[in-house]
Design an enzyme around this catalytic site. Structure first.
Site, PDB file in Angstrom:
ATOM      1  CE1 TYR A 175      70.698  12.698  45.100  1.00 29.84           C
ATOM      2  CE2 TYR A 175      68.710  14.002  44.801  1.00 29.84           C
ATOM      3  CZ  TYR A 175      69.892  13.756  45.475  1.00 29.84           C
ATOM      4  OH  TYR A 175      70.279  14.572  46.512  1.00 29.84           O
TER       5      TYR A 175
ATOM      6  CG  ASP B 105      73.202  18.564  46.910  1.00 26.36           C
ATOM      7  OD1 ASP B 105      73.740  17.645  47.548  1.00 26.36           O
ATOM      8  OD2 ASP B 105      72.081  18.456  46.378  1.00 26.36           O
TER       9      ASP B 105
ATOM     10  CG  HIS C 131      75.971  18.344  51.983  1.00 25.03           C
ATOM     11  ND1 HIS C 131      76.797  18.226  50.882  1.00 25.03           N
ATOM     12  CD2 HIS C 131      74.710  18.478  51.490  1.00 25.03           C
ATOM     13  CE1 HIS C 131      76.066  18.270  49.776  1.00 25.03           C
ATOM     14  NE2 HIS C 131      74.801  18.436  50.111  1.00 25.03           N
TER      15      HIS C 131
END
Length: 288
Positions: free
Chosen positions: A208, A103, A267
């Site tokens: 992010y 990730d 995930h």
């Protein structure tokens, strides 16, 4: 030596990193977690890696877990530099490194491998798009990654999640999970405690918000230094947004790529099917 040992490292003024180490093998594996997780993401694979003969280091990168949460520095090039300082200056680890990232940790691991090309023997990346690649641009507009835009909305995301960290994280895990029991109530408690701390959600969102800078940094590194020549293992979730595209994505930035889909996963690969993940990893490292 299989039991994890915790420590704190002064990396720079205003930044201390929490880390976990285990084992004393000649080869070192560095495990870089994702969002919204901490080093605990790897708790099911640390002991098997030690038993396979590795020294393991699993840090909480800046802003996560028990690490400090500065106002800035969440571009992945800077986060990779933090990890390098932890490993080389604080822990005094010598020799080549196996760097594993999932990730957000995938993005940090790639930045590390580009910045310190001669210090990485193997790179392992797991289930995330890499800023600066065509695959990232393709996935960024997919409605299933709505959280990219939400996390990028500075102050708004913090306002809406404040006091609702458990509900948000529970939903975040569940919609990306093939097995709800993989991240159980005790695991969720650990992550909720970590991301309910002052500044923790803000720090997570800033990772992010740095994607545009990361994309620019990655394109510049690729142009200046070329594709990675180190062997790369790309592991994707069987039911995930990016899983099937991971090999294609890494071939944009690396010459020697082996790609696998990890069965029984979405995930959260290291928690959903750690046994299969370890089998692929140890085979890749030549220790299976």
């Amino acid at each position: 030596m299989t039991e994890p040992t915790h420590g704190m490292a002064d990396v720079e003024p205003g930044l201390r990193l929490h880390y976990v180490t285990a084992g004393d093998g000649d080869r070192t594996v560095v495990l870089l977690h994702g969002f919204p997780q901490t080093w605990w993401e790897w708790h099911r694979v640390i002991t098997p890696l030690v038993e396979a003969g590795f020294r393991v280091v699993a840090p909480d990168y800046r802003g996560a877990g028990h690490s400090w949460k500065p106002a800035g520095g969440y571009d992945k090039k800077t986060v990779a530099r933090d990890i390098h300082t932890l490993l080389r200056r604080h822990l005094g680890i010598e020799g080549p490194l196996v760097v594993v990232g999932h990730d957000i940790g995938l993005m940090v691991a790639y930045a590390f491998a580009q910045a310190y090309r001669d210090e990485v023997s193997h790179l392992v990346v797991m289930d995330a798009p890499l800023p600066g690649t065509d695959v990232f641009d393709q996935l960024r507009s997919d409605p299933r990654v709505w959280h990219f835009a939400f996390h990028g909305a500075r102050d708004v995301a913090e306002m809406l999640v404040a006091g609702r960290e458990r509900q948000y994280l529970q939903t975040f895990f569940n919609v990306r999970n093939s097995d709800p029991s993989a991240i159980g109530p005790a695991d969720l408690d650990i992550y909720v405690d970590a991301y309910s701390a002052p500044g923790a959600m803000r720090a997570g969102f800033e990772l992010y918000r740095a994607f545009d800078q990361d994309a620019e940094d990655n394109r510049t590194a690729l142009k200046q230094s070329g594709k990675l020549t180190v062997p790369v293992l790309a592991l994707g979730g069987a039911v995930s947004t990016s899983g099937a595209l991971l090999g294609e994505m890494m071939r944009e930035v690396a010459d020697d790529v082996t790609a696998h889909i990890v069965p029984g996963t979405a995930h959260w690969i290291a928690e959903e099917n750690p046994r299969a993940m370890l089998a692929f990893l140890l085979d890749f490292l030549g220790t299976a």
